[in-house]
Design an enzyme around this catalytic site. Structure first.
Site, PDB file in Angstrom:
ATOM      1  N   ARG A 198      11.479  -8.071 -30.654  1.00 28.70           N
ATOM      2  CA  ARG A 198      12.017  -7.929 -29.295  1.00 28.70           C
ATOM      3  C   ARG A 198      12.734  -9.223 -28.931  1.00 28.70           C
ATOM      4  O   ARG A 198      12.102 -10.272 -28.835  1.00 28.70           O
ATOM      5  CB  ARG A 198      10.888  -7.700 -28.295  1.00 28.70           C
ATOM      6  N   ASN A 201       6.185   4.180 -25.909  1.00 27.42           N
ATOM      7  CA  ASN A 201       5.845   3.618 -24.590  1.00 27.42           C
ATOM      8  C   ASN A 201       6.807   4.177 -23.536  1.00 27.42           C
ATOM      9  O   ASN A 201       6.400   4.618 -22.472  1.00 27.42           O
ATOM     10  CB  ASN A 201       5.948   2.087 -24.588  1.00 27.42           C
ATOM     11  N   ASP A 202       8.089   4.132 -23.864  1.00 28.76           N
ATOM     12  CA  ASP A 202       9.069   4.662 -22.919  1.00 28.76           C
ATOM     13  C   ASP A 202       9.215   6.172 -23.019  1.00 28.76           C
ATOM     14  O   ASP A 202       9.434   6.836 -22.015  1.00 28.76           O
ATOM     15  CB  ASP A 202      10.439   3.993 -23.141  1.00 28.76           C
ATOM     16  N   ARG A 251      15.843  -5.934 -32.529  1.00 27.17           N
ATOM     17  CA  ARG A 251      16.310  -5.046 -31.473  1.00 27.17           C
ATOM     18  C   ARG A 251      17.182  -5.839 -30.507  1.00 27.17           C
ATOM     19  O   ARG A 251      16.810  -6.932 -30.085  1.00 27.17           O
ATOM     20  CB  ARG A 251      15.106  -4.465 -30.738  1.00 27.17           C
ATOM     21  N   GLU A 279      13.556   6.848 -27.401  1.00 24.08           N
ATOM     22  CA  GLU A 279      12.581   6.593 -26.348  1.00 24.08           C
ATOM     23  C   GLU A 279      12.953   7.275 -25.029  1.00 24.08           C
ATOM     24  O   GLU A 279      12.338   7.047 -24.007  1.00 24.08           O
ATOM     25  CB  GLU A 279      12.377   5.080 -26.151  1.00 24.08           C
ATOM     26  N   CYS A 293       7.577   2.479 -33.324  1.00 25.14           N
ATOM     27  CA  CYS A 293       7.186   1.118 -32.936  1.00 25.14           C
ATOM     28  C   CYS A 293       6.509   1.081 -31.562  1.00 25.14           C
ATOM     29  O   CYS A 293       6.222   0.026 -31.042  1.00 25.14           O
ATOM     30  CB  CYS A 293       8.392   0.184 -32.969  1.00 25.14           C
ATOM     31  N   HIS A 311      -1.624 -12.870 -19.266  1.00 24.00           N
ATOM     32  CA  HIS A 311      -0.702 -12.766 -20.396  1.00 24.00           C
ATOM     33  C   HIS A 311      -1.085 -13.753 -21.492  1.00 24.00           C
ATOM     34  O   HIS A 311      -1.065 -13.453 -22.679  1.00 24.00           O
ATOM     35  CB  HIS A 311       0.701 -13.048 -19.890  1.00 24.00           C
ATOM     36  N   ARG A 358       5.541   3.395 -16.183  1.00 27.45           N
ATOM     37  CA  ARG A 358       4.527   2.828 -17.072  1.00 27.45           C
ATOM     38  C   ARG A 358       3.824   1.608 -16.484  1.00 27.45           C
ATOM     39  O   ARG A 358       2.837   1.146 -17.019  1.00 27.45           O
ATOM     40  CB  ARG A 358       5.117   2.529 -18.456  1.00 27.45           C
TER      41      ARG A 358
HETATM   42  C1  PEP Z   1       8.675   1.565 -26.555  1.00 31.98           C
HETATM   43  O1  PEP Z   1       9.269   1.887 -25.520  1.00 31.98           O
HETATM   44  O2  PEP Z   1       7.809   2.284 -27.111  1.00 31.98           O
HETATM   45  C2  PEP Z   1       8.967   0.273 -27.188  1.00 31.98           C
HETATM   46  C3  PEP Z   1       8.458  -0.035 -28.355  1.00 31.98           C
HETATM   47  O3  PEP Z   1       9.768  -0.603 -26.527  1.00 31.98           O
HETATM   48  P1  PEP Z   1       9.283  -1.518 -25.297  1.00 31.98           P
HETATM   49  O4  PEP Z   1       7.774  -1.398 -25.197  1.00 31.98           O
HETATM   50  O5  PEP Z   1       9.749  -2.875 -25.613  1.00 31.98           O
HETATM   51  O6  PEP Z   1       9.988  -0.876 -24.145  1.00 31.98           O
HETATM   52 MG    MG Z   2      11.040   0.815 -24.885  1.00 24.97          MG
END
Ligand code: PEP
Ligand code: MG
Length: 575
Positions: free
Chosen positions: A304, A460-461, A340, A437, A508, A197, A471
């Site tokens: 975030r 992403n979600d 957020r 998402e 995003c 990380h 994921r």
């Molecule tokens: C997503 O889910 O695309 C997102 C931007 O939020 P996170 O990656 O923080 O879940």
């Molecule tokens: Mg997300």
């Protein structure tokens, strides 16, 4: 003294570039911990102190893992998963609790005894892989120990030299984040991998960083002049004058090339046919803001707030959060800042650390906030109080139903009433938006669009939930397919619903910063893209070379395709 050159392995160069500076050897945390006897009456509080420290360690690892997943650092995710498993290991937990109870000794002492036994057991194993696990025990053990002792991870306020190369045995992401940028030239650690990380952060912040070097202190003393040359994988110790001059010139050339890209990045991303795509930054830490501005971000598209909760056993207070949000808004000087609200899973924060069977489908994000209303209200109060200091927008993660929005509105009304009663200044009309998402959200986007001022698509979600892939599970990562026709249709539905309701539609998720996907996103007519700041200059350059009208045509035919490959064929390499 003559110059000495150390060759590096390619994988040690976690973040490339040239660093010239003086070595600062970080004293190791030491192995001292308190040892004392406790009375029978104190046993239960001592056991609970131990459990809290394990819980806090699990929470820290969960947050780090969550961030890593976004960067697809698979190897490191597996390592972290093994650390999380170790934290739950009965050998570690039950044995420590038993020793506290049976021997009436403090938690640190009991933990040390158990760690020693475990390390001994692993060290004698035949299998090399298993023998190596003793490092994991070390890592996990040190984390629990420092949490027991209340040691903060944030350790650096000041560095000793104007250009310091920090030399440490290991460095936590939080420690890395706290290094003062203006004095930091580079970092070398004895352990750690390129997908750690901390290494990811180093790349994001463009700090030349070498990891897993082994014992560098046998070659270097405090204050020794060093050159890290990540490009040709070498460290020069005590460089002579001519070498220093050569590397200073190389460094200048590199900086000039970066400056050129950055200069170009100051102007907006407008396509050849005049479509302005706003490019914003995804930010996790305040430290990333100066860089986001330097890289040409027009605002923050997603802050975030999870990181505010990292390293804390208690939730950050309203005052603490207020100051934090106010600082962000002030730093952004009137540019839009989308913050957020807390997106964290229930099992990461509450109760014991026994895993829920499907944490991603559980009490996460807004679900948690609507259940633990006080935590949510505290965050909202802090946000509204900070609102006069800039252009704040509030975004809610993981919205799934219209009812959730109604509940949020009602809580916000209560917060307004309280703040008014207490004579706090705040802006009533802050734009409120939601992350799209979850597939249900995209499907009813037309309904939700009536109630919010903006959407931000979190791919992403959205990909995880639509294609039913965890994921964080690399066994199914081949199904991470942003071009899957189902994803393309959901994106299209969301963009269309937003346009028809005349609200802003942003993105995003990670694909917003990936050149492969920029043309289809232009075709969708999104208003803004929010990404890792480092991607902004490249994405801007690409957008400037495109025609949005062509992108719309390409997307229209791509939407008829049946497979991810067929969709992809409509967008020949965007880079
Ligand atoms: C997503 O889910 O695309 C997102 C931007 O939020 P996170 O990656 O923080 O879940
Ligand atoms: Mg997300």
């Amino acid at each position: 003294m003559s110059t000495k050159v150390l060759k590096l392995e390619e994988k040690s160069v976690a973040s490339p570039g040239i660093a010239i500076g003086q070595a600062y050897i970080v004293p190791s945390r030491g192995t001292h911990f308190p040892k004392y006897w406790i009375t029978d009456k104190e046993i239960s509080s001592e056991v609970s102190r131990f459990k809290q420290a394990v819980l806090k360690s699990a929470r820290q690892l969960a947050i780090i893992k969550d961030k890593l997943c976004r960067f697809q650092g698979k190897e490191q995710i597996q390592i972290l998963e093994s650390h999380v498993l170790l934290l739950k290991d009965p050998m570690l937990n039950d044995s420590s609790i038993q020793i506290i109870t049976d021997s009436c000794i403090n938690a640190e002492w009991a933990l040390d005894k158990v760690l020693a036994q475990l390390k001994l057991a692993f060290a004698s194993m035949r299998d090399e892989y298993l023998r190596e696990r003793k490092n994991d025990i070390d890592y996990v053990g040190r984390r629990i120990m420092s949490n027991l002792m209340g040691q903060q991870e944030h350790g650096f306020k000041e560095l000793p030299y104007p250009n310091t190369i920090v030399i440490a045995y290991d460095m936590s992401p939080a420690d890395f984040a706290s290094l003062p940028r203006h004095q930091l030239a580079g970092v070398i650690t004895s352990v750690g991998g390129e997908t750690s990380h901390m290494a990811i952060m180093a790349r994001a912040l463009e700090i030349p960083t070498i990891v897993g070097f082994g014992d560098i202190t046998s070659h270097v003393n405090e204050g020794t002049q060093l050159i890290i040359d990540g490009n040709s994988q070498q460290i020069h110790i005590q460089p002579d004058k001519s070498l220093l001059t050569l590397f200073k010139r190389k460094q200048r050339q590199q900086r000039a090339a970066t400056r050129k890209l950055l200069r170009e990045s100051r102007t907006p991303a407008v396509t050849l046919d005049g479509y302005h795509m706003h490019l914003m930054a995804n930010i996790d830490l305040i430290d990333e803001i100066p860089m986001a501005l330097e890289y040409g971000a027009e605002g923050i598209g997603m802050y975030r707030t999870e990181y505010l909760f990292l390293n804390q056993l208690d939730y950050p207070s309203e005052e603490e959060q207020y100051k934090h949000y106010k600082t962000i808004l002030k730093m952004m000087k009137g540019r839009p800042v989308t913050i957020r609200t807390l997106d964290i899973g229930g099992d990461k924060l509450f109760g014991n650390i026994e895993e829920h069977l499907n944490p991603a489908l559980g009490l996460r994000a807004i679900r948690l906030c609507l259940k633990e209303v006080e935590i949510f209200k505290t965050q909202l109060r802090a946000l509204y109080r900070a609102s006069p200091h800039g252009q704040l927008r509030i975004m809610f993660p993981m919205i799934t139903t219209c009812d959730e929005l109604r509940q949020i509105r009602s809580i916000i009304r209560e917060v307004h009433a309280e703040l008014t009663r207490q004579k706090h200044k705040f802006r009533h009309n802050i734009p409120l938006g939601i992350m799209v998402e979850v597939p249900s959200t995209a499907i009813i986007a037309d309904q939700l669009a009536r109630d919010v001022q903006f959407f931000s698509i979190g791919t992403n979600d959205l990909i995880q939930y639509t294609l039913a892939i965890d994921r964080t599970n690399e066994q199914v990562s081949y199904l991470y397919q942003p071009f899957h026709p189902a994803i393309m249709r959901l994106l299209h539905m969301t963009a269309t619903a937003g346009r028809q309701a005349q609200i802003e539609v942003a993105m995003c998720g990670e694909i917003a910063g990936d050149p492969k996907y920029i043309v289809p996103l232009l075709g969708l007519g999104l208003n803004s893209l929010s990404m890792n700041p480092i991607s902004i200059p490249r994405v801007k350059k690409l957008i400037r070379s495109q025609n949005q009208r062509d992108a719309i045509r390409q997307l229209e035919s791509a939407l008829l395709a049946g497979t991810a490959d067929e969709v992809s064929d409509h967008f020949p390499s965007g880079d």
